[in-house]
Design a protein around this motif. Structure first.
Motif, PDB file in Angstrom:
ATOM      1  N   THR A 130       4.795   3.302  62.471  1.00  0.00           N
ATOM      2  CA  THR A 130       3.732   3.061  61.505  1.00  0.00           C
ATOM      3  C   THR A 130       2.384   3.060  62.212  1.00  0.00           C
ATOM      4  OG1 THR A 130       5.231   1.682  60.220  1.00  0.00           O
ATOM      5  CG2 THR A 130       2.893   1.489  59.722  1.00  0.00           C
ATOM      6  N   ILE A 131       1.447   3.858  61.689  1.00  0.00           N
ATOM      7  CA  ILE A 131       0.062   3.795  62.159  1.00  0.00           C
ATOM      8  C   ILE A 131      -0.632   2.806  61.240  1.00  0.00           C
ATOM      9  CG2 ILE A 131      -2.096   5.036  62.497  1.00  0.00           C
ATOM     10  CD1 ILE A 131      -0.446   7.586  62.932  1.00  0.00           C
ATOM     11  N   LYS A 132      -1.190   1.740  61.828  1.00  0.00           N
ATOM     12  CA  LYS A 132      -1.800   0.671  61.033  1.00  0.00           C
ATOM     13  C   LYS A 132      -3.317   0.676  61.185  1.00  0.00           C
ATOM     14  CE  LYS A 132       2.228  -2.318  61.324  1.00  0.00           C
ATOM     15  NZ  LYS A 132       2.716  -3.639  61.660  1.00  0.00           N
ATOM     16  N   SER A 133      -3.977   0.090  60.215  1.00  0.00           N
ATOM     17  CA  SER A 133      -5.430  -0.003  60.238  1.00  0.00           C
ATOM     18  C   SER A 133      -5.879  -1.023  61.288  1.00  0.00           C
ATOM     19  CB  SER A 133      -5.946  -0.425  58.863  1.00  0.00           C
ATOM     20  OG  SER A 133      -7.341  -0.619  58.907  1.00  0.00           O
ATOM     21  N   PRO A 134      -6.779  -0.634  62.175  1.00  0.00           N
ATOM     22  CA  PRO A 134      -7.265  -1.571  63.181  1.00  0.00           C
ATOM     23  C   PRO A 134      -8.407  -2.455  62.672  1.00  0.00           C
ATOM     24  CG  PRO A 134      -8.183   0.590  63.578  1.00  0.00           C
ATOM     25  CD  PRO A 134      -7.251   0.727  62.411  1.00  0.00           C
ATOM     26  N   MET A 135      -8.801  -2.263  61.402  1.00  0.00           N
ATOM     27  CA  MET A 135      -9.934  -3.023  60.868  1.00  0.00           C
ATOM     28  C   MET A 135      -9.913  -3.043  59.346  1.00  0.00           C
ATOM     29  SD  MET A 135     -12.909  -0.182  61.478  1.00  0.00           S
ATOM     30  CE  MET A 135     -12.404   0.072  63.148  1.00  0.00           C
ATOM     31  N   ILE A 136     -10.777  -3.859  58.795  1.00  0.00           N
ATOM     32  CA  ILE A 136     -10.992  -3.915  57.351  1.00  0.00           C
ATOM     33  C   ILE A 136     -12.055  -2.873  57.011  1.00  0.00           C
ATOM     34  CG2 ILE A 136     -11.887  -5.334  55.464  1.00  0.00           C
ATOM     35  CD1 ILE A 136     -10.938  -7.774  57.045  1.00  0.00           C
ATOM     36  N   GLY A 137     -11.849  -2.144  55.939  1.00  0.00           N
ATOM     37  CA  GLY A 137     -12.850  -1.158  55.542  1.00  0.00           C
ATOM     38  C   GLY A 137     -12.335  -0.267  54.442  1.00  0.00           C
ATOM     39  N   THR A 138     -12.976   0.902  54.297  1.00  0.00           N
ATOM     40  CA  THR A 138     -12.578   1.883  53.294  1.00  0.00           C
ATOM     41  C   THR A 138     -11.963   3.080  54.003  1.00  0.00           C
ATOM     42  OG1 THR A 138     -14.377   1.167  51.858  1.00  0.00           O
ATOM     43  CG2 THR A 138     -13.357   3.269  51.333  1.00  0.00           C
ATOM     44  N   PHE A 139     -10.756   3.448  53.585  1.00  0.00           N
ATOM     45  CA  PHE A 139      -9.972   4.526  54.194  1.00  0.00           C
ATOM     46  C   PHE A 139     -10.392   5.876  53.619  1.00  0.00           C
ATOM     47  CE2 PHE A 139      -6.287   7.309  53.638  1.00  0.00           C
ATOM     48  CZ  PHE A 139      -5.770   7.380  54.918  1.00  0.00           C
ATOM     49  N   TYR A 140     -10.646   6.843  54.509  1.00  0.00           N
ATOM     50  CA  TYR A 140     -10.963   8.208  54.067  1.00  0.00           C
ATOM     51  C   TYR A 140     -10.092   9.192  54.837  1.00  0.00           C
ATOM     52  CZ  TYR A 140     -15.130   6.271  51.875  1.00  0.00           C
ATOM     53  OH  TYR A 140     -15.985   5.542  51.097  1.00  0.00           O
ATOM     54  N   ARG A 141      -9.515  10.151  54.120  1.00  0.00           N
ATOM     55  CA  ARG A 141      -8.686  11.183  54.752  1.00  0.00           C
ATOM     56  C   ARG A 141      -9.507  12.338  55.286  1.00  0.00           C
ATOM     57  NH1 ARG A 141      -4.047  13.297  51.346  1.00  0.00           N
ATOM     58  NH2 ARG A 141      -3.604  14.230  53.360  1.00  0.00           N
ATOM     59  N   LYS A 142     -10.785  12.461  54.861  1.00  0.00           N
ATOM     60  CA  LYS A 142     -11.648  13.575  55.265  1.00  0.00           C
ATOM     61  C   LYS A 142     -12.841  13.047  56.070  1.00  0.00           C
ATOM     62  CE  LYS A 142     -10.919  15.969  50.874  1.00  0.00           C
ATOM     63  NZ  LYS A 142     -11.624  16.566  49.735  1.00  0.00           N
ATOM     64  N   PRO A 143     -13.369  13.866  56.984  1.00  0.00           N
ATOM     65  CA  PRO A 143     -14.572  13.440  57.708  1.00  0.00           C
ATOM     66  C   PRO A 143     -15.806  13.413  56.803  1.00  0.00           C
ATOM     67  CG  PRO A 143     -13.900  15.653  58.395  1.00  0.00           C
ATOM     68  CD  PRO A 143     -12.845  15.141  57.466  1.00  0.00           C
ATOM     69  N   SER A 144     -15.815  14.246  55.763  1.00  0.00           N
ATOM     70  CA  SER A 144     -16.875  14.237  54.752  1.00  0.00           C
ATOM     71  C   SER A 144     -16.310  14.883  53.487  1.00  0.00           C
ATOM     72  CB  SER A 144     -18.121  14.987  55.249  1.00  0.00           C
ATOM     73  OG  SER A 144     -17.834  16.349  55.441  1.00  0.00           O
ATOM     74  N   PRO A 145     -16.957  14.675  52.340  1.00  0.00           N
ATOM     75  CA  PRO A 145     -16.397  15.171  51.081  1.00  0.00           C
ATOM     76  C   PRO A 145     -16.173  16.686  51.032  1.00  0.00           C
ATOM     77  CG  PRO A 145     -18.123  13.589  50.636  1.00  0.00           C
ATOM     78  CD  PRO A 145     -18.144  13.852  52.117  1.00  0.00           C
ATOM     79  N   ASP A 146     -16.970  17.463  51.769  1.00  0.00           N
ATOM     80  CA  ASP A 146     -16.849  18.920  51.727  1.00  0.00           C
ATOM     81  C   ASP A 146     -15.926  19.490  52.809  1.00  0.00           C
ATOM     82  OD1 ASP A 146     -18.654  18.122  53.654  1.00  0.00           O
ATOM     83  OD2 ASP A 146     -19.870  19.937  53.495  1.00  0.00           O
ATOM     84  N   LYS A 147     -15.298  18.651  53.597  1.00  0.00           N
ATOM     85  CA  LYS A 147     -14.402  19.086  54.680  1.00  0.00           C
ATOM     86  C   LYS A 147     -12.937  18.925  54.265  1.00  0.00           C
ATOM     87  CE  LYS A 147     -17.767  19.444  57.770  1.00  0.00           C
ATOM     88  NZ  LYS A 147     -18.165  20.597  58.477  1.00  0.00           N
ATOM     89  N   ASP A 148     -12.040  19.534  55.061  1.00  0.00           N
ATOM     90  CA  ASP A 148     -10.599  19.398  54.828  1.00  0.00           C
ATOM     91  C   ASP A 148     -10.109  18.044  55.342  1.00  0.00           C
ATOM     92  OD1 ASP A 148     -10.370  21.923  53.697  1.00  0.00           O
ATOM     93  OD2 ASP A 148      -9.986  22.890  55.625  1.00  0.00           O
ATOM     94  N   VAL A 149      -8.924  17.637  54.855  1.00  0.00           N
ATOM     95  CA  VAL A 149      -8.338  16.377  55.305  1.00  0.00           C
ATOM     96  C   VAL A 149      -7.941  16.485  56.773  1.00  0.00           C
ATOM     97  CG1 VAL A 149      -7.533  15.678  53.020  1.00  0.00           C
ATOM     98  CG2 VAL A 149      -6.031  17.016  54.489  1.00  0.00           C
ATOM     99  N   PHE A 150      -7.888  15.335  57.469  1.00  0.00           N
ATOM    100  CA  PHE A 150      -7.489  15.307  58.878  1.00  0.00           C
ATOM    101  C   PHE A 150      -6.027  15.720  59.040  1.00  0.00           C
ATOM    102  CE2 PHE A 150     -11.060  12.233  59.069  1.00  0.00           C
ATOM    103  CZ  PHE A 150     -11.802  12.821  60.082  1.00  0.00           C
ATOM    104  N   VAL A 151      -5.128  15.104  58.253  1.00  0.00           N
ATOM    105  CA  VAL A 151      -3.694  15.409  58.345  1.00  0.00           C
ATOM    106  C   VAL A 151      -3.061  15.386  56.964  1.00  0.00           C
ATOM    107  CG1 VAL A 151      -3.357  14.540  60.697  1.00  0.00           C
ATOM    108  CG2 VAL A 151      -3.102  12.980  58.776  1.00  0.00           C
ATOM    109  N   ASN A 152      -1.969  16.145  56.839  1.00  0.00           N
ATOM    110  CA  ASN A 152      -1.149  16.158  55.629  1.00  0.00           C
ATOM    111  C   ASN A 152       0.275  15.794  56.016  1.00  0.00           C
ATOM    112  OD1 ASN A 152      -2.888  17.030  53.444  1.00  0.00           O
ATOM    113  ND2 ASN A 152      -3.033  18.989  54.522  1.00  0.00           N
ATOM    114  N   VAL A 153       1.095  15.485  55.022  1.00  0.00           N
ATOM    115  CA  VAL A 153       2.515  15.222  55.273  1.00  0.00           C
ATOM    116  C   VAL A 153       3.131  16.497  55.857  1.00  0.00           C
ATOM    117  CG1 VAL A 153       4.732  14.725  54.180  1.00  0.00           C
ATOM    118  CG2 VAL A 153       2.689  13.494  53.459  1.00  0.00           C
ATOM    119  N   GLY A 154       3.878  16.343  56.942  1.00  0.00           N
ATOM    120  CA  GLY A 154       4.513  17.472  57.607  1.00  0.00           C
ATOM    121  C   GLY A 154       3.744  17.981  58.816  1.00  0.00           C
TER     122      GLY A 154
END
Length: 157
Positions: free
Chosen positions: A81-105
């Motif tokens: 399990t990769i866990k959150s090291p802090m409290i905050g808001t989780f984002y899968r993308k570096p910015s709204p117009d970019k692709d996600v960092f990782v996908n399932v698989g």
């Protein structure tokens, strides 16, 4: 002190790495204990006006936590399990117009950035710290996360 101020104070305490902070003024008192202190965060409110907002915010947090923790329990024990090291808001993308960092698989290495967590207007890149294949993403994009909350399940084989 409103709920946003309390949340910011909790984020600050979590990042500072202290075990206990007590804040008090003439009509409000709050005591925050981090996992370093061995006890959960506790709120003490003196005036009646502050009890309603805090009481309404607490059930939302309590309802979100069991669903996030129940999912990993059903999966295989060989997953990491990769866990959150802090409290905050989780984002899968570096910015709204970019692709996600990782996908399932996707295959990842230990230095691969898997998400960003925004805390106090700072975007913190979270690295996998393990190598393997992403099996499950446990958090929706742009949702709040707690310290040590599971974010991803990784198959190390």
């Amino acid at each position: 002190m409103d709920i946003k101020d309390i949340q910011n104070l909790i984020r600050f305490v979590a990042k500072a790495g202290v075990s206990e902070v007590k804040y008090k003024n003439k009509d409000f008192e709050i005591l925050i204990k981090t996992p370093l202190g061995g006890e959960p965060v506790s709120y003490v409110s003196q005036p009646l006006a502050y009890q309603a907002p805090v009481a309404q915010a607490a059930p939302a947090v309590a309802q979100a936590a069991p669903t996030a923790e129940a999912a990993p329990a059903a999966d295989d024990s060989n997953l990491i399990t990769i866990k959150s090291p802090m409290i905050g808001t989780f984002y899968r993308k570096p910015s709204p117009d970019k692709d996600v960092f990782v996908n399932v698989g996707d295959s990842i290495t230990s230095d691969k950035v898997v998400c960003v967590i925004e805390a106090m207007k700072l975007f913190n890149q979270i690295e996998a710290e393990v190598s393997g294949k992403i099996v499950k993403i446990l958090v929706d994009d742009a949702t709040p996360v707690e310290y040590d909350q599971p974010l991803f399940l990784v198959d190390p084989s």
